[in-house]
Design a protein around this motif. Structure first.
Motif, mmCIF file in Angstrom:
data_model
loop_
_atom_site.group_PDB
_atom_site.id
_atom_site.type_symbol
_atom_site.label_atom_id
_atom_site.label_comp_id
_atom_site.label_asym_id
_atom_site.label_seq_id
_atom_site.Cartn_x
_atom_site.Cartn_y
_atom_site.Cartn_z
ATOM 1 N N ARG A 11 35.693 -20.177 42.568
ATOM 2 C CA ARG A 11 34.492 -20.376 41.745
ATOM 3 C C ARG A 11 34.829 -21.170 40.478
ATOM 4 O O ARG A 11 34.069 -22.027 40.046
ATOM 5 N N GLU A 12 35.986 -20.908 39.911
ATOM 6 C CA GLU A 12 36.416 -21.636 38.715
ATOM 7 C C GLU A 12 36.572 -23.138 39.021
ATOM 8 O O GLU A 12 36.124 -23.988 38.247
ATOM 9 N N ALA A 13 37.192 -23.461 40.152
ATOM 10 C CA ALA A 13 37.365 -24.863 40.549
ATOM 11 C C ALA A 13 36.000 -25.510 40.834
ATOM 12 O O ALA A 13 35.748 -26.657 40.425
ATOM 13 N N TYR A 14 35.130 -24.798 41.513
ATOM 14 C CA TYR A 14 33.769 -25.275 41.820
ATOM 15 C C TYR A 14 33.014 -25.584 40.530
ATOM 16 O O TYR A 14 32.399 -26.650 40.390
ATOM 17 N N ASN A 15 33.082 -24.665 39.566
ATOM 18 C CA ASN A 15 32.370 -24.855 38.303
ATOM 19 C C ASN A 15 32.918 -26.033 37.505
ATOM 20 O O ASN A 15 32.171 -26.696 36.791
ATOM 21 N N GLN A 16 34.208 -26.307 37.631
ATOM 22 C CA GLN A 16 34.801 -27.473 36.960
ATOM 23 C C GLN A 16 34.170 -28.768 37.454
ATOM 24 O O GLN A 16 33.891 -29.667 36.660
ATOM 25 N N THR A 24 36.347 -33.893 36.039
ATOM 26 C CA THR A 24 36.734 -33.410 37.362
ATOM 27 C C THR A 24 35.646 -33.769 38.371
ATOM 28 O O THR A 24 34.482 -33.426 38.182
ATOM 29 N N SER A 25 36.042 -34.478 39.431
ATOM 30 C CA SER A 25 35.055 -34.921 40.416
ATOM 31 C C SER A 25 35.262 -34.315 41.801
ATOM 32 O O SER A 25 34.444 -34.535 42.691
ATOM 33 N N TRP A 26 36.338 -33.564 41.969
ATOM 34 C CA TRP A 26 36.539 -32.908 43.265
ATOM 35 C C TRP A 26 37.398 -31.656 43.119
ATOM 36 O O TRP A 26 38.199 -31.544 42.195
ATOM 37 N N ALA A 27 37.165 -30.739 44.043
ATOM 38 C CA ALA A 27 37.981 -29.530 44.168
ATOM 39 C C ALA A 27 38.215 -29.294 45.651
ATOM 40 O O ALA A 27 37.300 -29.435 46.463
ATOM 41 N N VAL A 28 39.444 -28.945 45.984
ATOM 42 C CA VAL A 28 39.815 -28.682 47.375
ATOM 43 C C VAL A 28 40.110 -27.195 47.524
ATOM 44 O O VAL A 28 40.717 -26.579 46.652
ATOM 45 N N GLY A 40 43.586 -27.624 44.517
ATOM 46 C CA GLY A 40 43.688 -28.686 43.521
ATOM 47 C C GLY A 40 42.327 -29.225 43.132
ATOM 48 O O GLY A 40 41.342 -29.060 43.858
ATOM 49 N N THR A 41 42.300 -29.847 41.968
ATOM 50 C CA THR A 41 41.117 -30.547 41.472
ATOM 51 C C THR A 41 41.582 -31.882 40.930
ATOM 52 O O THR A 41 42.768 -32.075 40.693
ATOM 53 N N GLY A 42 40.643 -32.790 40.747
ATOM 54 C CA GLY A 42 41.051 -34.078 40.212
ATOM 55 C C GLY A 42 39.891 -34.957 39.832
ATOM 56 O O GLY A 42 38.721 -34.594 40.019
#
Length: 142
Positions: A11-16, A24-28, A40-42
């Protein structure tokens, strides 16, 4: 063993990705054993694409900027990547495991399932999101 997901970390990565105040434009979300964890995110879409290998199975939440001459807006997509070398059993399991990911990733315009790297072309995805988005004022200029 049943697949589980680290809801808080995912959820933290999704919210980023959803946050307009970050780049941040993607989360895996990837598998580690029977657990789905943030992988990862990036900010660079090419970095995301490099994770989509023949031996990988993963989910990704991606922000794509779409729009036309009248407006630009962020659209979100859920991508399921299944590499060519993934076994039949793991391929079948990913479709049921996607429900766990969708408990967290709830807001997206379009969903894709890819296994060929060529399908990950950002322009291809942007075009599909534009079609799903409704009004297209660029057509009036043609």
């Amino acid at each position: 063993m049943a697949t589980q997901i680290d809801k808080e970390a995912c959820r933290e990565a999704y919210n980023q990705v959803r946050d307009d105040n970050t780049d941040t434009s993607w989360a895996v979300f990837k598998y580690e054993g029977s657990m789905i964890l943030p992988g990862g995110t990036g900010t660079d879409y090419e970095d995301f694409k490099s994770l989509c290998t023949d031996d990988a199975r993963l989910f990704a939440f991606v922000r794509i900027t779409t729009g036309d001459a009248m407006s630009k807006r962020a659209k979100f997509t859920l991508i399921t990547w299944i590499g060519e070398n993934i076994s039949g059993l793991q391929r079948a399991k990913i479709s049921t495991d996607k429900a766990l990911v969708k408990e967290i990733v709830q807001n997206f315009a379009k969903e894709f399932m890819f296994s060929d790297p060529r399908e990950l072309d950002a322009d291809n995805i942007r075009s599909e999101l534009k079609k799903a988005g409704g009004a297209n004022y660029d057509a009036q200029a043609e």
